[in-house]
Scaffold this motif. Structure first.
Motif, PDB file in Angstrom:
ATOM      1  N   TRP A  77       0.834  -1.202   0.000  1.00 19.02           N
ATOM      2  CA  TRP A  77       0.000   0.000   0.000  1.00 19.02           C
ATOM      3  C   TRP A  77       0.867   1.249   0.000  1.00 19.02           C
ATOM      4  O   TRP A  77       1.920   1.288   0.641  1.00 19.02           O
ATOM      5  N   ALA A  78       0.405   2.273  -0.699  1.00 22.64           N
ATOM      6  CA  ALA A  78       1.164   3.522  -0.788  1.00 22.64           C
ATOM      7  C   ALA A  78       1.058   4.342   0.495  1.00 22.64           C
ATOM      8  O   ALA A  78       1.975   5.100   0.840  1.00 22.64           O
ATOM      9  N   LYS A  79      -0.075   4.177   1.234  1.00 19.98           N
ATOM     10  CA  LYS A  79      -0.269   4.941   2.469  1.00 19.98           C
ATOM     11  C   LYS A  79      -0.496   3.967   3.627  1.00 19.98           C
ATOM     12  O   LYS A  79       0.270   3.038   3.800  1.00 19.98           O
ATOM     13  N   SER A 157      -7.653   5.653   2.945  1.00 22.90           N
ATOM     14  CA  SER A 157      -6.960   6.113   1.732  1.00 22.90           C
ATOM     15  C   SER A 157      -7.585   7.427   1.309  1.00 22.90           C
ATOM     16  O   SER A 157      -8.385   8.015   2.042  1.00 22.90           O
ATOM     17  N   ASN A 161     -10.087  11.049  -6.985  1.00 25.02           N
ATOM     18  CA  ASN A 161      -9.022  10.652  -7.910  1.00 25.02           C
ATOM     19  C   ASN A 161      -7.790  11.550  -7.797  1.00 25.02           C
ATOM     20  O   ASN A 161      -6.772  11.283  -8.437  1.00 25.02           O
ATOM     21  N   LYS A 162      -7.860  12.584  -6.997  1.00 25.20           N
ATOM     22  CA  LYS A 162      -6.701  13.440  -6.762  1.00 25.20           C
ATOM     23  C   LYS A 162      -5.940  13.048  -5.494  1.00 25.20           C
ATOM     24  O   LYS A 162      -4.781  13.454  -5.326  1.00 25.20           O
ATOM     25  N   THR A 163      -6.583  12.295  -4.621  1.00 24.42           N
ATOM     26  CA  THR A 163      -5.937  11.943  -3.353  1.00 24.42           C
ATOM     27  C   THR A 163      -5.597  10.460  -3.241  1.00 24.42           C
ATOM     28  O   THR A 163      -4.838  10.067  -2.354  1.00 24.42           O
ATOM     29  N   THR A 165      -3.728   7.109  -4.219  1.00 28.50           N
ATOM     30  CA  THR A 165      -2.455   6.702  -4.811  1.00 28.50           C
ATOM     31  C   THR A 165      -2.469   5.196  -5.027  1.00 28.50           C
ATOM     32  O   THR A 165      -2.730   4.439  -4.091  1.00 28.50           O
ATOM     33  N   LYS A 168       1.949  -0.119  -4.851  1.00 22.58           N
ATOM     34  CA  LYS A 168       3.221  -0.282  -5.551  1.00 22.58           C
ATOM     35  C   LYS A 168       3.782  -1.671  -5.260  1.00 22.58           C
ATOM     36  O   LYS A 168       3.208  -2.451  -4.501  1.00 22.58           O
ATOM     37  N   ILE A 186      -1.792   5.018 -14.023  1.00 24.16           N
ATOM     38  CA  ILE A 186      -3.150   5.561 -14.092  1.00 24.16           C
ATOM     39  C   ILE A 186      -3.512   5.803 -15.552  1.00 24.16           C
ATOM     40  O   ILE A 186      -2.751   6.439 -16.300  1.00 24.16           O
ATOM     41  N   TRP A 207      -6.402   2.165 -12.897  1.00 23.65           N
ATOM     42  CA  TRP A 207      -4.964   1.990 -13.139  1.00 23.65           C
ATOM     43  C   TRP A 207      -4.699   0.544 -13.550  1.00 23.65           C
ATOM     44  O   TRP A 207      -5.449  -0.372 -13.197  1.00 23.65           O
TER      45      TRP A 207
END
Length: 445
Positions: A77-79, A157, A161-163, A165, A168, A186, A207
Motif C-alpha cells: 500500500w502507498a499509504k 486512503s 481521484n486526486k488523493t 495513490t 506499488k 493511471i 490503473w
C-alpha cells in the motif's frame, strides 16, 4: 597506448549495451510477443474513508496457463490503507488490527497477499469470474476461462481521484515464481455497458499493470526434453542426458515405483522435485517426435507426451511446436490445433492442446501417463526433404517452457543410399534402353 585504451573502452561500452539489451529481452517470447498478464483496478465508488474497487486479472498469454494451486497477487500500500471487506477473493493474513475496537478490517497488512476462492464458496462471497482456485486457462485455449476478478473495499486512503495513490511493488505468482510486474499506471477510466447494452457507466478511476513471464526466473534448468525417431532409421535419438539437471543424483528420483513406502514418505515431505521416475534425462515431461510414414503427397508424424512425475497430473496442458511445414498441416487427431502466425503469411508455429474429457488430462507416470497425436502434413515438393533434420521441429514448448532439444548432429539420418545422386525417370529409361540395345548388339556378334 591511447588507441588500445580507446578500444578497450569501446569494447566495454558495447558489452554493457549488449548485456542491457539481453536483460530486457529475457521475458520476450517470439512465439507470443504480446503475451502477458494484465491487471486492472477500476474504482467504482467512493466511501467515507476510501473506495470500492474491482480488480480484474486477464491472462493474455496464448499458451501459458495458471495451473493449480492458482495465482497469488500481492502489493504494498502507498499509504496506511486497510481492506475492509472482499468478495471473490481473500487476503491470506489479517495482520495486526489491534487498533480497531469494532468493525475489524479483513486485512490490515501493509503488504497483503490475495488468493482466489474455492469453487464451493457461498453465493454471498462470490464475484463474477471468481472462485476457480486461481486456475486460469491460456487465452489461446479458452478466453472465457482466462479471466479472474474480485472486489474489495479499501479504507484509510484518499476519497477522490486526486488523493488516491495506487499501490506499488506488485508481484504475481502463477503459482510459482516467473512473473515480473510493472508499476501501476493511471489510465483513462474504464467504460462498461449495462446488461441491456443501452447504458454505459464509467469508473471513477482506473490503473493498470502488466506481468510478464521469464523461464529463467523459474529454474536454471528446463522442465521438459525432446527425443526423436523415424521410420527410416532404427536408432532413437534420446533426450539429452541430464537435460533437466542431475544435481544430487542419488536422491533426486524414484527407482522402484512399487515401493509405496518411499513414495508416501516423499509425498509427506512435499519434495515435489524428487517425485520423478529415474531416467537419464531427469525431466518430468518428455516429448517424442516420430516421423511415422512417407506417402506420395503427404508425410505423417506421431507426437507422444509422457509424464514422469509420480504425483503430478497436468491439466489444460499446451504444446507449441515450430516446423516449416505447418502451413500444409492437413489433419490432427486427438489434439486441438491452432496456428500462431506472427510474420504475415508465414505459418511455422502451432499450438496443440487436449480435447476436453479425452486428452486434456495428462496423468502421472504409469500406463496412462501419456497423450499422443498424429499429424498429416502435405508435401511442398519445392521444400520437402527428410534429410538434414528437416523433418524434425526447430523448437518445442510444453506449458510455455522451452524443452531441451538433442544436438542436430545426432538426429536420425537417412540411409547412405538415400544420399546418392537422384536419377530422373527419363534418364533411367534412357539408360535401360541403351543397356538393352548393347546386349542385343553383343548377342548378334
Amino acid at each position: 597506448m591511447e588507441i588500445i585504451s580507446k578500444c578497450i573502452s569501446s569494447a566495454f561500452l558495447v558489452s554493457v549495451m549488449f548485456l542491457t539489451i539481453v536483460s530486457h529481452a529475457v521475458a520476450y517470447d517470439s512465439f507470443d510477443p504480446n503475451g502477458r498478464i494484465n491487471i486492472k483496478w477500476d474504482v467504482l465508488s467512493w466511501t467515507p474513508d476510501g473506495y470500492v474497487v474491482t480488480v480484474t486479472i486477464i491472462n493474455n498469454q496464448m499458451y501459458r496457463h495458471i495451473k493449480s494451486p492458482g495465482w497469488t497477487l500481492g502489493w504494498t500500500w502507498a499509504k496506511k490503507e486497510v481492506i475492509w471487506s472482499m468478495v471473490g477473493a481473500q487476503a491470506t493474513a489479517q495482520g495486526d488490527c489491534s487498533k480497531f475496537k469494532a468493525n475489524i478490517p479483513h486485512s490490515c497488512k501493509k503488504t497483503p497477499t490475495v488468493v482466489d476462492l474455492l469453487p464451493g464458496v457461498p453465493m454471498n462471497q462470490r464475484f463474477s469470474d471468481c472462485c476457480k482456485s486461481g486456475v486460469m486457462a491460456s487465452w489461446g485455449q479458452d478466453p472465457s476461462a482466462a479471466v479472474s476478478a474480485f472486489q474489495l473495499s479499501v479504507g484509510h486512503s484518499g476519497t477522490s481521484n486526486k488523493t488516491v495513490t495506487p499501490p506499488k511493488n506488485f508481484y504475481l505468482l502463477g503459482p510459482g515464481p516467473g512473473y515480473t510486474c510493472s508499476a501501476a499506471t493511471i489510465v483513462p477510466p474504464s467504460v462498461s455497458f449495462s446488461p441491456d447494452g443501452r447504458r454505459t457507466t464509467q469508473a471513477m478511476m482506473t490503473w493498470t499493470l502488466d506481468c510478464t513471464y521469464s523461464q529463467l526466473l523459474v529454474s536454471e534448468n528446463p522442465t521438459c526434453c525432446v527425443s526423436l525417431s523415424s521410420f527410416y532409421n532404427p536408432m532413437i535419438t534420446p533426450c539429452p542426458s541430464c537435460a533437466c539437471g542431475c544435481k544430487d543424483v542419488n536422491n533426486n528420483c524414484i527407482n522402484d515405483p512399487k515401493d509405496s513406502r518411499v513414495l508416501n514418505k516423499k509425498a509427506l515431505a512435499k519434495e515435489d522435485a524428487s517425485m520423478l521416475q529415474c531416467t537419464d534425462h531427469r525431466c518430468p515431461i518428455r516429448v517424442h517426435w516420430h516421423v511415422k510414414a512417407n506417402y506420395r503427397e503427404y508425410w505423417r508424424v506421431k507426437i507422444t507426451i509422457t509424464n514422469f512425475n509420480y504425483l503430478m497430473n497436468y491439466t489444460q496442458w499446451t504444446l507449441v511446436a515450430q516446423h516449416p511445414n505447418f502451413n500444409k498441416l492437413a489433419n490432427v487427431s486427438s489434439f486441438v490445433y491452432k496456428p500462431l502466425i506472427h510474420y504475415g503469411s508465414i505459418n511455422d508455429t502451432g499450438m496443440f492442446y487436449g480435447i476436453q474429457n479425452h486428452s486434456d488430462l495428462l496423468m502421472e507416470v504409469g500406463p496412462e501417463g501419456y497423450v499422443q497425436t498424429e499429424l498429416l502434413l502435405g508435401k511442398d515438393m519445392k521444400a520437402f526433404a527428410l534429410d538434414q533434420g528437416w523433418a524434425f521441429p526447430f523448437k518445442l514448448y510444453f506449458n510455455g517452457d522451452e524443452c531441451k532439444m538433442p544436438l542436430p548432429d545426432i538426429y536420425p539420418t537417412l540411409p547412405n543410399s538415400a544420399y546418392a545422386n537422384s536419377i530422373s525417370s527419363s534418364t533411367l529409361a534412357t539408360t535401360l534402353l541403351l543397356s538393352a540395345l548393347l546386349v542385343f548388339l553383343c548377342s548378334c556378334h
